[in-house]
Every structure is written in C-alpha cells, then in structure tokens.
Design a protein around this motif. Structure first.
Motif, PDB file in Angstrom:
ATOM      1  N   GLY A  51      30.638  27.683  43.446  1.00 38.42           N
ATOM      2  CA  GLY A  51      29.700  26.646  43.075  1.00 38.42           C
ATOM      3  C   GLY A  51      30.387  25.286  43.036  1.00 38.42           C
ATOM      4  N   TRP A  52      30.078  24.523  41.993  1.00 37.00           N
ATOM      5  CA  TRP A  52      30.626  23.170  41.867  1.00 37.00           C
ATOM      6  C   TRP A  52      31.955  23.144  41.104  1.00 37.00           C
ATOM      7  N   SER A  53      32.499  24.304  40.749  1.00 40.10           N
ATOM      8  CA  SER A  53      33.745  24.336  39.968  1.00 40.10           C
ATOM      9  C   SER A  53      34.798  25.198  40.665  1.00 40.10           C
ATOM     10  N   PRO A  54      35.285  24.771  41.827  1.00 36.74           N
ATOM     11  CA  PRO A  54      36.300  25.574  42.533  1.00 36.74           C
ATOM     12  C   PRO A  54      37.642  25.497  41.814  1.00 36.74           C
ATOM     13  N   PRO A  55      38.449  26.529  41.927  1.00 36.82           N
ATOM     14  CA  PRO A  55      39.794  26.482  41.337  1.00 36.82           C
ATOM     15  C   PRO A  55      40.696  25.562  42.151  1.00 36.82           C
ATOM     16  N   THR A  56      41.776  25.141  41.544  1.00 40.43           N
ATOM     17  CA  THR A  56      42.708  24.268  42.259  1.00 40.43           C
ATOM     18  C   THR A  56      43.384  24.995  43.413  1.00 40.43           C
ATOM     19  N   THR A  57      43.411  26.327  43.335  1.00 42.79           N
ATOM     20  CA  THR A  57      44.016  27.138  44.403  1.00 42.79           C
ATOM     21  C   THR A  57      42.971  27.620  45.411  1.00 42.79           C
ATOM     22  N   MET A  58      41.899  26.843  45.547  1.00 42.55           N
ATOM     23  CA  MET A  58      40.763  27.234  46.379  1.00 42.55           C
ATOM     24  C   MET A  58      41.183  27.655  47.789  1.00 42.55           C
ATOM     25  N   ASN A  59      41.926  26.810  48.472  1.00 43.00           N
ATOM     26  CA  ASN A  59      42.293  27.096  49.867  1.00 43.00           C
ATOM     27  C   ASN A  59      43.126  28.365  49.988  1.00 43.00           C
ATOM     28  N   ALA A  60      44.037  28.561  49.047  1.00 38.36           N
ATOM     29  CA  ALA A  60      44.875  29.761  49.083  1.00 38.36           C
ATOM     30  C   ALA A  60      44.043  31.013  48.867  1.00 38.36           C
ATOM     31  N   GLN A  61      43.082  30.948  47.937  1.00 38.49           N
ATOM     32  CA  GLN A  61      42.243  32.120  47.674  1.00 38.49           C
ATOM     33  C   GLN A  61      41.347  32.434  48.872  1.00 38.49           C
ATOM     34  N   ILE A  62      40.787  31.398  49.493  1.00 42.49           N
ATOM     35  CA  ILE A  62      39.962  31.628  50.682  1.00 42.49           C
ATOM     36  C   ILE A  62      40.796  32.307  51.774  1.00 42.49           C
ATOM     37  N   TYR A  63      42.021  31.831  51.956  1.00 37.52           N
ATOM     38  CA  TYR A  63      42.899  32.436  52.968  1.00 37.52           C
ATOM     39  C   TYR A  63      43.144  33.915  52.655  1.00 37.52           C
ATOM     40  N   THR A  64      43.300  34.237  51.366  1.00 37.04           N
ATOM     41  CA  THR A  64      43.518  35.631  50.966  1.00 37.04           C
ATOM     42  C   THR A  64      42.305  36.489  51.324  1.00 37.04           C
ATOM     43  N   TYR A  65      41.112  35.990  51.036  1.00 31.55           N
ATOM     44  CA  TYR A  65      39.893  36.757  51.340  1.00 31.55           C
ATOM     45  C   TYR A  65      39.747  36.950  52.848  1.00 31.55           C
ATOM     46  N   ILE A  66      40.049  35.909  53.614  1.00 32.38           N
ATOM     47  CA  ILE A  66      39.968  36.012  55.077  1.00 32.38           C
ATOM     48  C   ILE A  66      40.963  37.063  55.584  1.00 32.38           C
ATOM     49  N   SER A  67      42.163  37.064  55.045  1.00 37.00           N
ATOM     50  CA  SER A  67      43.178  38.040  55.471  1.00 37.00           C
ATOM     51  C   SER A  67      42.719  39.461  55.190  1.00 37.00           C
ATOM     52  N   ARG A  68      42.139  39.683  54.017  1.00 39.02           N
ATOM     53  CA  ARG A  68      41.642  41.028  53.684  1.00 39.02           C
ATOM     54  C   ARG A  68      40.526  41.445  54.628  1.00 39.02           C
ATOM     55  N   LEU A  69      39.640  40.517  54.943  1.00 37.55           N
ATOM     56  CA  LEU A  69      38.544  40.831  55.866  1.00 37.55           C
ATOM     57  C   LEU A  69      39.085  41.201  57.243  1.00 37.55           C
ATOM     58  N   ARG A  70      40.031  40.419  57.723  1.00 37.67           N
ATOM     59  CA  ARG A  70      40.607  40.717  59.040  1.00 37.67           C
ATOM     60  C   ARG A  70      41.204  42.121  59.063  1.00 37.67           C
ATOM     61  N   LYS A  71      41.884  42.484  58.001  1.00 36.50           N
ATOM     62  CA  LYS A  71      42.514  43.801  57.942  1.00 36.50           C
ATOM     63  C   LYS A  71      41.467  44.910  57.949  1.00 36.50           C
ATOM     64  N   GLN A  72      40.377  44.726  57.192  1.00 35.58           N
ATOM     65  CA  GLN A  72      39.340  45.753  57.106  1.00 35.58           C
ATOM     66  C   GLN A  72      38.540  45.866  58.408  1.00 35.58           C
ATOM     67  N   LEU A  73      38.234  44.725  59.036  1.00 36.00           N
ATOM     68  CA  LEU A  73      37.384  44.756  60.229  1.00 36.00           C
ATOM     69  C   LEU A  73      38.157  45.151  61.478  1.00 36.00           C
ATOM     70  N   GLY A  74      39.460  44.892  61.496  1.00 39.18           N
ATOM     71  CA  GLY A  74      40.262  45.258  62.653  1.00 39.18           C
ATOM     72  C   GLY A  74      39.769  44.579  63.914  1.00 39.18           C
ATOM     73  N   ASP A  75      39.638  45.372  64.979  1.00 40.13           N
ATOM     74  CA  ASP A  75      39.202  44.824  66.263  1.00 40.13           C
ATOM     75  C   ASP A  75      37.682  44.675  66.354  1.00 40.13           C
ATOM     76  N   GLY A  76      36.974  45.054  65.287  1.00 38.86           N
ATOM     77  CA  GLY A  76      35.513  45.003  65.338  1.00 38.86           C
ATOM     78  C   GLY A  76      34.957  43.601  65.337  1.00 38.86           C
ATOM     79  N   ALA A  77      35.732  42.636  64.880  1.00 41.77           N
ATOM     80  CA  ALA A  77      35.290  41.244  64.867  1.00 41.77           C
ATOM     81  C   ALA A  77      36.523  40.361  64.792  1.00 41.77           C
ATOM     82  N   ASN A  78      36.408  39.184  65.356  1.00 44.61           N
ATOM     83  CA  ASN A  78      37.539  38.251  65.383  1.00 44.61           C
ATOM     84  C   ASN A  78      37.238  37.072  64.471  1.00 44.61           C
TER      85      ASN A  78
END
Length: 621
Positions: A51-78
């Motif tokens: 929402g309107w109150s992101p943490p100061t580590t916002m970019n790092a956390q987003i990168y973490t979520y993206i990395s986990r998604l990439r690992k789970q989806l594998g070659d199914g999506a880029n």
C-alpha cells in the motif's frame, strides 16, 4: 503451465499445483499476469504489496519474491528485469483470465449478432472459469485495486448470459436463478429488470410489478434514489400489458428516451458526440513514458470488443508537474477509440475552491444532448440519467484537478464502454484507480528539451548557444513543466532575446513568481490552489519549513523549526507530501525519509502573511 487468478492465485505444472507460499508471492505473480507481458514497475509492485507504507528495504524484498517465483516456475515462464520493473512472458501457458476474456468477447459478439444459443454456450463457459473471489490469496491492496473491476466484469457477463437465455425462451427456468441473484444483489437494477421480464413472460404480471415495488423501496431506503431508466422502462412495458420488446438492459438506448434525449429509442436522429476537450497541447515534451502508460491502459477499452472492465487512470503530482497537459494530450490521442465523444471538466477554481459536481453534471448532460428543461433537479437523478446515457456509449471522461474521491464519484461513468482519466494532487483521488501515474520533476535533459521545443522555431539553437544560462533557468524553475512553459513562451515572443536576459529577470527571488506568469499560465496561482485548502496547522508548518537552510531535510531536522517532537513532525510532513507541496526524495543513512521543499514552493510560502493566529503546537513561522 497453467495460471489461475479468477479465484485463489495458482500456478500448475502438468495439473499439479505449485507450492507458492505466502500472500506476497501470490501478489507478485498476479500483478505480472495482469500486465499481460508489459513491464510492472517497482513502485506499482510496492503499492500492491504494502500500500502506501512500503518498507525501506522495498526493492530488496521485491527482488527476493521475484527470485522465489523464478525458481518455482522454472522454464514455464520467463520473468525478466526491465527498467523500471519486471515483466513475465508466459509463452504458450494457459491463463484463465485470458481465456475468460476470449470467451466473453466471443459470447457478446454472438449476442449482438442474435446467435443466442451460441452466446449462451460461450458466456456460460466464461463464467465457469471463476472459482470464487478473484485474487483471493493476494494482499488486501491488490484485491482492493483489481478485484472490483473484475467482479463488475463477471456481473456484466452474467447479465449477457441471462439475456441470451431470455431470448431463447428459457424465462421459466431463469426465474429461480434470478430470484436468488436479486436477493444477493438487491441494488443491481439490471438483474431486477431481467427478473421482471422473466416473470412477465411466465404470465406472472402481478409478481413482476411486486418485484419493481420492492426494488423501488430498497433503492429509496438504501440510497435515497428512485429506480433508474432501465428499470422504469421495463415497469412501463409490464404495465402496458403488451409483449415486451427489445431488452432495455442490453438492447437499444430506451432509458434515455423518457427524457426526450436525441438519439434515444423513440426519438429520431443520432445522439450527439460531445467534444469538450481543451485544445491539444503543443510542444508536448518530457513525459513520453507516462503518456504511453495512459494511452496503453485505455486504448482498446474504447473499442467495441472491450475487456468488460472499468479502466480509470489517475495522474498525480506536484503543482505545475504537467498533470493536466498529460491528461489532455492522452485524451486527444484516444479520440478515435472513444468515438462517441469526450467530456471534460476542471473541478478546481482559481481561488482554490472546488466546483460542485451537481453543476458539472448539468454541463455534461447538456453536452450529451439533454435539453435544458429535461435536466433533473436533484443530483441523484442527474447521476442516474448521466450514467444511463453513457452505458452503451464509448465516451472518455476527463476530470481535471480533482480534490478527492467524493468530488469525482458522481461524475464517473458506469459500465465498461466509457472510461475516465483523473488528475489530482492527493492520495485521496486514487480510490478505485486501475492505473496510478505519479509525475516527478522532469530530468534535466527533459526540462531542456521542453524549454527548447516551446521557445519558437530556433528554440533548440538558442538553448544550445547558451548552455549555462539554459541550465540555470531549468533549475530556477525547479524543472517544473508549468514554469518552463512560461519561460519558453517568453522566449518565443522575443526571438532575438538572449536566455541570459530572461535568467537575469528570474534571479531576484522576490521577482521570480511575478515573472513566471503568462496569460492563463501562472505558477503562483497553481501553488495558491494547493495552499488555500490546507488546514491552518499545515499552512503554518509549511511556513516554518522555509526557515530550514537547504532544500532537503528529515523529520528529525524539521522538528526544531516546527517546535514539536519527531513523530509529530513526521505527521506534519506526510500531510504536506500528500498535498504535493513537498516531496519525498529517498531514505537517508539513518533510514529516515528525506524530504525536499522545492524552491518555488519556498518562495511562494514566504510571500504568505498570516492574517489570523492559527492554533496547534506547530508555530506560524
């Protein structure tokens, strides 16, 4: 791979649900899928996640979520990093929302072509893809932003499917289903009109009239309004006792005919196409990416084969950031997509007060062809007529300088064919936005390009000939599009004048705002419109901030001049940032937010003299 978002968010490989843990991961996946291959910016992902109150580590956390998604989806999506965010290429994967849009579009085409059996089959298949509330496993922020428009799409598909079944003569079978739906959605007049139709065609005229009376009572009790044109038209036909004609729910524009509107059923002549936009913006420079985002969001939603969802773009930014120019430019680019017309209203007044939506509705109705004597007196009736007229039209509504969601609400179109662009300065405007565009100060190169483009035929050469003066002009203007346009117009009027001469007029701080005015373009007036509506305590805080040396500061640094604690200072700064009179520039080494007081705001605020003593702990400065 299969992706499902019309219910809890899921990813499946060979029919097996992948273990995506947590609402945040589901939110990121849903946001990327909704973008259909487009880039989702980090700021947009942040809004969905926190929402309107992101943490100061916002970019790092987003990168973490993206990395986990990439690992789970594998070659199914880029999932690719594409500034300023991420994009997902689903390849040949099956996505339920894409399939729903396809079936819904084909079903509506069949309905319009009067192929009712085919329409019923296709629309039923589209509805069967839904597994509950869309995005149910994501954060509340994504649900609040995206779910309402999808639920409205579901309701519209349902109405169309029922319409096809009514045309097939299935009225007797529909009565139980419609009775249940009306009980669940008592304020939905389209469903109530269809129930009345089904009952009447089942030789139950008395029950149909009773359903109307119940609906009228509910609407008066819950909303303080009478039934709208659609329901009244069905009621009239039932009272007449003849055969019900073409459905007013999805057929011709029968509702407006009761008011004698040209182009409505029963009146001759085509409906007028309003053209209320201000002239297109000349020398539009420096906002290419936001302009592309606005046009992309709305282009195609004005087509006959629309998506079935309401799209509303909100543009926010500081005074003079170019919100109005961007909205007007985008609206002109979209005129062909919204061929039934464009409505425009500036909801702010020069003295900082606001226009009454009641008066704006009168102007809109007159532009849509309603005779003066037929414009209803109450605001509720005006809203009903206005939305009824837009239901089947492709009209773009531009609401400029909106104060808050309450001011805009009566002026927003209903249905899915007509769409809206709103501009405003505060967060309160963004309720229900399908896309929020934040305008920041122009970059130096963009600001120089804007100055050159508006300074006449030789503007580029003049800017290139005096690079130091041009750079100084840009900074004295805070890289504000409004201030830069004033400077460009002054240069265009004096083609032989040097930039250094204009710079010398702007250098004295006490004269700068006087110089930044040209015709209707007035930096001081733009700032005054933001300043006047502020609460007295916020005005006093802004005056106090002018005592700080330098343009950037934290809450701790501001607490001294505000004469309050750091927490109270932070609240005061947040209120001024919401009003777009100061801006957040980043996070300091102490992990505190860093704010900036633009120089033009500082000059304006210093001009203000307190005429009455304002209360509160924050001093008047």
């Amino acid at each position: 791979m299969e992706f499902r978002i019309l219910g809890p968010v899921e990813a499946r490989r060979d029919g097996v649900v992948l273990p995506l843990a947590g609402a945040k991961i589901h939110t990121v996946l849903a946001a990327l899928l909704l973008a259909k291959g487009r880039v989702v910016s980090d700021s947009r992902l942040s809004e969905f996640l926190w929402g309107w109150s992101p943490p100061t580590t916002m970019n790092a956390q987003i990168y973490t979520y993206i990395s986990r998604l990439r690992k789970q989806l594998g070659d199914g999506a880029n999932i690719a990093r594409c500034q300023p965010g991420y994009s997902l290429d689903a390849g040949t994967s099956w996505i339920d929302s894409v399939e729903y849009d396809r079936l819904d579009r084909l079903g509506r085409d069949a309905l319009e072509g009067r192929h009712f059996d085919k329409a019923s089959t296709l629309l039923t298949a589209a509805l069967e893809l839904w597994r509950g509330t869309p995005f149910a496993s994501t954060t509340e922020y994504l649900c609040e932003a995206e779910a309402p428009q999808w639920e409205e799409a579901w309701a519209t598909t349902l109405v169309c499917r029922i319409e096809a079944d009514l045309a097939r003569g299935r009225h007797g079978e529909l009565v139980p289903e419609l009775t249940r739906l009306v009980a669940e959605h008592p304020l939905n007049e389209r469903l109530r009109a269809q129930l009345m139709t089904a009952l009447y065609r089942s030789s139950r005229q008395g029950d149909a009239l009773a359903v109307y009376r119940q609906g009228r009572a509910v609407l008066r009790e819950e909303l303080g309004i009478d039934p709208g044109p659609v329901l009244r038209e069905v009621h009239r036909q039932v009272l007449d006792g003849g055969e019900l004609g073409e459905s007013p729910v999805t057929g011709a524009r029968g509702p407006a005919g009761a008011y004698g509107v040209p182009g409505a059923r029963g009146t001759g002549g085509p409906a007028p196409a309003p053209a209320m936009l201000p002239p297109d913006v000349t020398h539009f420079t420096g906002r290419a990416l936001p302009l592309a985002e606005v046009v992309y969001e709305l282009r195609g939603t004005g087509q006959a084969r629309h998506t079935g969802r309401q799209h509303r773009v909100v543009i926010t930014g500081m005074p003079g950031a170019g919100k109005s120019a961007l909205a007007v430019r985008a609206a002109h680019l979209l005129r062909e997509q919204f061929s039934d017309g464009q409505l425009y209203a500036d909801l702010g007044l020069p003295d900082g007060s606001r226009r009454d939506p009641h008066d704006v509705l009168r102007d809109f109705l007159r532009a849509l062809g309603v005779p003066a004597h037929a414009v209803p007196g109450s605001e509720a009736e005006r809203v009903q007529l206005y939305r009824g007229l837009l239901t089947d039209r492709r009209v773009l509504v531009v609401l400029d300088d909106v104060a808050d969601a309450a001011q805009a609400a009566p002026l927003l179109p209903a249905g899915t064919r007509s769409q809206a662009i709103l501009t405003g300065r505060t967060h309160a405007v963004v309720d229900g936005a399908s896309r929020l565009i934040r305008l920041h100060p122009l970059g130096t190169d963009e600001a120089l390009a804007l100055l050159a483009s508006g300074a006449g035929p030789s503007g580029a050469e003049r800017v290139a000939a005096e690079p130091a003066a041009a750079a100084s002009l840009v900074e004295l203007c805070d890289r504000s599009p409004l201030a830069l346009r004033v400077c460009a117009l002054r240069l265009a009027e004096e083609p032989r004048a040097r930039l250094a001469a204009l710079l010398s007029r702007l250098l004295p701080a006490e004269r700068r705002l006087d110089e930044l005015r040209h015709g209707a373009l007035d930096v001081r007036a733009s700032l005054r419109a933001c300043y006047v509506p502020l609460p007295g305590k916020s005005r006093a805080a802004l005056r106090a901030l002018t005592l700080i040396r330098g343009n950037e500061f934290s809450a701790a640094g501001a607490a001294g001049v505000l004469r309050c604690g750091e927490r109270e200072a932070e609240a005061a700064l947040e209120a001024l940032a919401d009003a777009r009179l100061i801006e957040v520039t980043g996070v300091g080494v102490d992990q505190r937010l860093v704010y900036r007081l633009p120089s033009l705001v500082r000059l304006f605020t210093r001009e203000q003299k307190a005429t009455v003593r304002e209360g509160g702990r924050v001093p008047q400065g």
